[in-house]
Design an enzyme around this catalytic site. Sequence first.
Site, PDB file in Angstrom:
ATOM      1  N   HIS A   1     -16.447  11.485   3.679  1.00 27.65           N
ATOM      2  CA  HIS A   1     -15.317  11.171   2.812  1.00 27.65           C
ATOM      3  C   HIS A   1     -14.510  12.418   2.453  1.00 27.65           C
ATOM      4  O   HIS A   1     -13.545  12.328   1.708  1.00 27.65           O
ATOM      5  CB  HIS A   1     -15.795  10.458   1.548  1.00 27.65           C
ATOM      6  CG  HIS A   1     -16.378   9.105   1.844  1.00 27.65           C
ATOM      7  ND1 HIS A   1     -17.704   8.939   2.168  1.00 27.65           N
ATOM      8  CD2 HIS A   1     -15.822   7.869   1.892  1.00 27.65           C
ATOM      9  CE1 HIS A   1     -17.932   7.655   2.386  1.00 27.65           C
ATOM     10  NE2 HIS A   1     -16.824   6.990   2.235  1.00 27.65           N
TER      11      HIS A   1
ATOM     12  N   ILE B   1     -23.387   6.620  12.228  1.00 25.57           N
ATOM     13  CA  ILE B   1     -23.562   5.361  11.500  1.00 25.57           C
ATOM     14  C   ILE B   1     -22.882   4.188  12.204  1.00 25.57           C
ATOM     15  O   ILE B   1     -23.221   3.041  11.971  1.00 25.57           O
ATOM     16  CB  ILE B   1     -23.062   5.507  10.050  1.00 25.57           C
ATOM     17  CG1 ILE B   1     -23.819   6.637   9.359  1.00 25.57           C
ATOM     18  CG2 ILE B   1     -23.249   4.223   9.262  1.00 25.57           C
ATOM     19  CD1 ILE B   1     -25.332   6.506   9.405  1.00 25.57           C
ATOM     20  N   GLY B   2     -21.914   4.458  13.088  1.00 24.36           N
ATOM     21  CA  GLY B   2     -21.372   3.338  13.848  1.00 24.36           C
ATOM     22  C   GLY B   2     -19.941   3.517  14.294  1.00 24.36           C
ATOM     23  O   GLY B   2     -19.632   3.412  15.482  1.00 24.36           O
TER      24      GLY B   2
ATOM     25  N   ARG C   1       0.828  -1.217   0.000  1.00 26.49           N
ATOM     26  CA  ARG C   1       0.000   0.000   0.000  1.00 26.49           C
ATOM     27  C   ARG C   1       0.864   1.270   0.000  1.00 26.49           C
ATOM     28  O   ARG C   1       0.537   2.273   0.639  1.00 26.49           O
ATOM     29  CB  ARG C   1      -0.960   0.007   1.188  1.00 26.49           C
ATOM     30  CG  ARG C   1      -2.052  -1.038   1.126  1.00 26.49           C
ATOM     31  CD  ARG C   1      -2.976  -0.948   2.313  1.00 26.49           C
ATOM     32  NE  ARG C   1      -2.286  -1.340   3.532  1.00 26.49           N
ATOM     33  CZ  ARG C   1      -2.718  -1.087   4.764  1.00 26.49           C
ATOM     34  NH1 ARG C   1      -3.857  -0.413   4.922  1.00 26.49           N
ATOM     35  NH2 ARG C   1      -2.054  -1.488   5.819  1.00 26.49           N
TER      36      ARG C   1
ATOM     37  N   LYS D   1     -20.329   3.887  -7.106  1.00 28.98           N
ATOM     38  CA  LYS D   1     -19.693   2.615  -7.429  1.00 28.98           C
ATOM     39  C   LYS D   1     -19.385   2.505  -8.925  1.00 28.98           C
ATOM     40  O   LYS D   1     -20.164   2.942  -9.768  1.00 28.98           O
ATOM     41  CB  LYS D   1     -20.611   1.455  -7.039  1.00 28.98           C
ATOM     42  CG  LYS D   1     -21.114   1.503  -5.618  1.00 28.98           C
ATOM     43  CD  LYS D   1     -20.081   1.073  -4.620  1.00 28.98           C
ATOM     44  CE  LYS D   1     -20.691   1.018  -3.228  1.00 28.98           C
ATOM     45  NZ  LYS D   1     -19.790   0.505  -2.223  1.00 28.98           N
TER      46      LYS D   1
END
Length: 758
Positions: A698, A435-436, A16, A116
């Site tokens: 994002h 959202i979590g 990466r 996507k």
Amino acid sequence: MVVTHNLGFPRIGAKRELKFTLEKYWRGEVTESELLKQAATLRQINWKVQGCLDWQPVGDFSLYDQVLDLSVALGNLPKRVTDLGGDALTAYFRTARGRAPVDTAENIVFAGEMTKWFNTNYHYIVPEFDSDTTFELNAERYVSQIREAQSQNRTVKPVVIGPVTYLWLGKSKDGSDRLDLLSSLLPAYQQLLKEIASTGVEWVQIEEPVLATELQPEWLSALKTAYEALEGFGPKKLLTTYFGALGNNFEVATELPVEGWHVDGLADRNEVARFVEKLASGKVLSLGVVDGRNIWKSDLNELLEWLTPIHKVLGSRLWLAPNCSLLHVPVDLASETKLDEEIKNWLAFAHQKIGEISVLGQALNVGLQSVESELIANGEAVQARRVSDRVHKAAVQERLKEVDESWGHRKAPFDVRIAKQQSDLKLPSFPTTTIGSFPQTPDIRKTRRQFRLNEIEEAQYREKMQAEIRHCIQLQEDLELDVLVHGEAERNDMVEYFGEQLEGYVFSEFGWVQSYGSRCVKPPIIFGDIQRTQAMTVEWIQYAQSQSQKHVKGMLTGPVTILNWSFVRDDQPRAVTCKQLALAIRDEVLDLERAGVKIIQIDEAALREGLPLKKSEWQQYLDWAVTAFRIAANGVRDETQIHTHMCYSEFNDIIEAIADMDADVITIETSRSDMELLDVFETFNYPNDIGPGVYDIHSPNIPSVAQIVNLMSKAGQRISKDRLWINPDCGLKTRRWEEVLPALKNMVSAAKELRAQA
């Protein structure tokens, strides 16, 4: 002689390297020249790996996204970005992320919308169009990378997204017809092909993956117009499609004036036979015969049985490649030193898939004996997987037989349930939640890594994770959020975390795949039948709930998302594997309910990306996908509130299926699209509660109170205000606390303002 080539290679690096250098550049820790040097190094490595093939792709490498690269080359960046001035790289990252390293709070902008790439988990930056859009070519990126590869004696084939696919991928911001721009777009493509030809390359890979969808007549007509206009410009054209068969587009595609075609040879062998029969003299047919979307070894012996007679007919006009870019698989299996050796022998990552293409080419060109040892080893591995008792579990198969229709239905309809839930939960109007996940700090990641490497004891690990949960709960209390989460500090990934606790999974150490920009995911591998043997989340959620009088959500990943974000076994229907996952999640849901958890979120972020590209095949997928979610979610009491979450997907055209999921609350992404995704609610009466994401996680940008109120006011024009929740559009694990806290503070302030207005 068969020609071997590749469509594209992972650009992140085996370790990466691109991710880490990008993030350092964004933080101002490395210079632009250092970033570009790292990119050049990775390109050199990638070309070397592919050196065993006749042609290597060039132009497939990107610093962020290949669609955004094309938008830059065509001079089609949003006016809000170009108005700020600055150099090309600054504009590039402003479009991708909303800001560049040089930016201050005064000149940040809304990032480009992200969605996507067809039916994959890769995200691209959506091109923006309006009736005034013009195109001005700058081919420097393509030409410079070609020259760079040629200087290293590489035989290259440039990769360019085709004009019709580019328009199809974009959005009109003023309601104008994107196809009206084709006539002004084509001269830019003509010039691009001329400049590519000036480098002396023989072929260009021009990609039209829209041909794998069911195109309307006007789009098919646009393809004819486009390629007639491009005829005679540039090198020979390899018209490239992937992700499925041509289907009803076959006749149009095969009549386009190009010198060769690449098709997905794994999608429909009968269609390949038609293509071989139809192929005109002198034309090339490239077959994608190795799966670029999954990680299983190809059955090379079976492929050669199929390819040999085709080779006899076509000879050197037959090309072989993976069926799509290898962007969607990990880089190199050789890096995996800890993977179960038996299962490792069943796998192939990008490096190994290049090797498979090379073996197939040599077998056809030189003879089977020249690769005899490779074919024997491949055959043994394929057969070993086929008969392994680690793959098939009788107990799992027996439990599947117990499932009946009642498992997918709540006891009462939504209007009855919601009344009970409101009485029990006692939440205000416009309830706020997240959202979590919360930021995954270096300290959190270090603790997980130390525990994984046995450098700390389990008790010490649990103490640190509990401390992080207490910290998250207290911060949420201070912010005055209404429904809390535990922050997911113990979770490395929303899919991998669950896979690690389910039988039938195996995990790579370096199997990273790019999701978008610098964001990489490491999909777990489903190799066998799935079953849950113990509770996976209950202890953490119970501990979090003990720290607050407010409700803490149980956080789970849904069966369809676990399926779509894993590398899935290919020896049984995906629907069967998904139902196995649904039963495992159902068991966890019921354990959470028994533990006193009153709100349970089951994320189905990837529901839409599993849709087949051909709309005529959607309903079959949606039937089993929605059924799987309902099996997982619907065993609970009426008083237990079920949430689900979907991010970054155009769901308007499957809204009926989403409603059929019957979740009490759905949270979705709407911030980047300026609530555009809610337009469907003007014509569809969505029955349940909904949280339109008002905060784009994002981007590092912090939304203001006014921006959030404005977005929620737009939502309130389409959906009854008593059914609206306020939340970010996705989890917050990739953001920093200094970004998250002010954003959530503004979100809570906006909720208070909206309540005061009601």
